[in-house]
Motif scaffolding. Structure first.
Motif, mmCIF file in Angstrom:
data_model
loop_
_atom_site.group_PDB
_atom_site.id
_atom_site.type_symbol
_atom_site.label_atom_id
_atom_site.label_comp_id
_atom_site.label_asym_id
_atom_site.label_seq_id
_atom_site.Cartn_x
_atom_site.Cartn_y
_atom_site.Cartn_z
ATOM 1 N N GLY A 168 5.305 8.453 -4.141
ATOM 2 C CA GLY A 168 4.376 8.081 -3.211
ATOM 3 C C GLY A 168 3.945 9.421 -2.684
ATOM 4 N N GLY A 169 3.309 9.297 -1.276
ATOM 5 C CA GLY A 169 2.774 9.875 -0.983
ATOM 6 C C GLY A 169 3.045 10.600 0.301
ATOM 7 N N SER A 170 3.806 10.437 0.881
ATOM 8 C CA SER A 170 4.155 11.875 2.045
ATOM 9 C C SER A 170 5.722 12.612 1.136
ATOM 10 C CB SER A 170 5.593 11.130 3.087
ATOM 11 O OG SER A 170 5.639 11.621 2.890
ATOM 12 N N ALA A 173 -4.115 6.258 -2.705
ATOM 13 C CA ALA A 173 -4.424 6.192 -1.322
ATOM 14 C C ALA A 173 -5.036 6.804 -0.159
ATOM 15 C CB ALA A 173 -3.087 4.728 -0.626
ATOM 16 N N ALA A 174 -5.035 7.732 -0.238
ATOM 17 C CA ALA A 174 -4.410 8.876 1.023
ATOM 18 C C ALA A 174 -5.782 9.540 0.322
ATOM 19 C CB ALA A 174 -3.803 9.667 1.518
ATOM 20 N N ASP A 197 -1.554 15.715 -4.308
ATOM 21 C CA ASP A 197 -0.169 15.269 -2.789
ATOM 22 C C ASP A 197 0.312 13.580 -2.538
ATOM 23 O OD1 ASP A 197 0.100 18.564 -3.390
ATOM 24 O OD2 ASP A 197 -1.042 19.352 -2.113
ATOM 25 N N THR A 198 -1.391 13.875 -2.260
ATOM 26 C CA THR A 198 -0.922 12.481 -1.557
ATOM 27 C C THR A 198 -1.540 10.965 -2.006
ATOM 28 O OG1 THR A 198 -3.288 12.968 -0.636
ATOM 29 C CG2 THR A 198 -0.907 13.845 0.700
ATOM 30 N N GLY A 199 -2.134 11.012 -3.671
ATOM 31 C CA GLY A 199 -2.251 9.927 -4.019
ATOM 32 C C GLY A 199 -3.435 8.995 -3.445
ATOM 33 N N THR A 215 0.776 -0.642 0.160
ATOM 34 C CA THR A 215 -0.317 0.193 -0.097
ATOM 35 C C THR A 215 0.725 1.339 -0.148
ATOM 36 O OG1 THR A 215 0.102 -0.120 2.474
ATOM 37 C CG2 THR A 215 -2.234 -1.104 0.993
ATOM 38 N N ALA A 268 2.457 6.010 2.797
ATOM 39 C CA ALA A 268 0.608 6.902 3.100
ATOM 40 C C ALA A 268 0.061 6.253 3.509
ATOM 41 C CB ALA A 268 0.355 7.399 1.620
ATOM 42 N N ALA A 269 -0.020 4.670 3.847
ATOM 43 C CA ALA A 269 -1.097 3.912 4.362
ATOM 44 C C ALA A 269 -0.661 2.919 5.494
ATOM 45 C CB ALA A 269 -1.792 3.183 3.106
ATOM 46 N N ARG A 283 9.169 11.444 -0.804
ATOM 47 C CA ARG A 283 9.808 11.401 -1.827
ATOM 48 C C ARG A 283 10.851 12.927 -2.713
ATOM 49 N NH1 ARG A 283 4.069 13.077 -3.212
ATOM 50 N NH2 ARG A 283 4.893 15.674 -3.038
#
Lengths: 235, 235
Positions: free
Chosen positions: A145-147, B60-61, B56-58, A57, A60-61, A151
DNA sequence: AGTTTCAGTGTACGCACGTTCACTGAAAGG
DNA sequence: CCTTTCAGTGAACGTGCGTACACTGAAACT
């Protein structure tokens, strides 16, 4: 009743459990170890748990509570090791690129001809990616990715990596090249390498020979192209 | 009291608000539209909101509730349009690749020489990425993103795209090539294209000329390499 | 005109989250 | 031996989440 005031009533008497069984996710016998040894072991367990839990995942998750549960500590104990999931992520980026640099050092072991360089590079890549799957997977995921902070860190490291490769390339018989052109070539090679890594990561073992063949061919095309490039001005 | 049973008491009388002001996130005057027109507009608003919120986060978020709030509907209304965030993601993948295919069609507009093909390809890529930023960003992120089904869908589409490109390449003067080799070449070019797109996406306008120069050089290297490749067996 | 359809509403639920806080007990150190 | 340090504890908090359910009212259909 709008003005309900909650007063924290800290219980003075607590259940008598405490730190009887430190379940810090390690099957080894913790016969005798210093305090900081044990802390380091828990930290390692957190990093490993994070690598495991983000496999599907992404960072971020990932929740602090999941990590804590996986490691076998209480959620608040996480803070003894990292300020936030982001900081944990940065630590993982760092150690992942240590692994990546180890790889490039492996390739540099005196390989004379171009053909050998190509073969050896692809072989080393394949081995390293399979052997250190968790870290390579982590980098591949968190590159986009989400962070945000993670990133940025990953891209920064890829930038360094690319420049290192460029100086390595300068040692090949292409002395007349400008450093700008070497940088461009390096960027292209790293692109192909990332794609290949991602393919290796999600491939079944029986698909590996094909992927390696493809990677070899591509690397060869690129190098041949680079060598013949200046002399063949467009078409 | 362990056996507390909660009995749902559905209120029969409700506040008289209803669908008076449909705030479906559209500044245009909804003078007169059919029911399905309006549904389509809300659906569009959800897709746009998702593109905005995942920037920003994708994916998943992204939460269903965030989307609903952004669109201006109540959370449960989301289900009238998508079964889940994953399904919403698949819809976005689909429309993103429509945009990508439009791009490749743009390149195919009769470009005779290799040099022109390269220049035109890079220009078209740059323009499309800037013009349809949200979709290109979405694909780049979700290629390695947090939702398994969406990730698989993106990779599937990239596979198709790569094969399409391979058949395009077959039209160039490299008839003697095997389709396997064309596939390999196509894979390499797509890799470079993805990297370039990601760079364009996060670049400031003043950096664009450099990126385009680099992309052109790389594409040229690859093509020259491919053309000279068979005749220069390693070295 | 009467009935059906259905996009959107509002309430309620149980659960997982990050973070706070006062606390514990064994190891480290004087 | 006595004190300090500190990794880990456990209860409590407020918040946001996905999803259930009964409901509404205008558009669409007969």
């Amino acid at each position: 009743m709008p003005n309900t005031v909650h007063i924290r009533t800290p219980k003075r008497v607590q259940t008598v459990v405490g730190t009887l069984i430190p379940v810090t996710a390690n099957p080894d016998a913790p016969v005798s170890e210093t305090r900081s040894d044990k802390k380091e072991r828990t930290r390692r367990a957190i990093l490993d748990a994070a690598l495991r839990l983000t496999e599907d995942t992404g960072l971020a998750a990932l929740s602090l509570r999941q990590v804590a549960k996986e490691v076998g500590i209480v959620p608040t104990a996480f803070y003894r090791h990292f300020d936030s999931i982001d900081q944990l992520g940065l630590a993982l980026v760092e150690e992942s690129f240590v692994s990546l640099r180890a790889m490039i050092r492996d390739v540099r072991q005196g390989t004379p001809t171009l053909g050998q360089i190509v073969d050896r590079s692809v072989d080393v890549l394949a081995v390293h990616v399979r052997e250190d799957r968790p870290h390579f997977g982590f980098i591949a995921r968190e590159k986009s990715g989400g962070s945000a902070v993670v990133r940025v860190a990953v891209r920064r490291e890829f930038g360094f990596f690319e420049r290192e490769l460029a100086t390595d390339l300068a040692r090949l018989p292409m002395d007349h090249w400008s450093s700008d052109d070497l940088q461009i070539l390096s960027n292209l090679i790293v692109s192909a390498m990332i794609t290949t890594s991602e393919e290796i990561l999600r491939a079944e073992p029986r698909e590996l020979p094909d992927i390696r063949h493809r990677a070899r061919t591509q690397l060869l095309m690129v190098i041949v192209g680079a060598l013949n490039w200046k002399s063949t001005p467009s078409g």
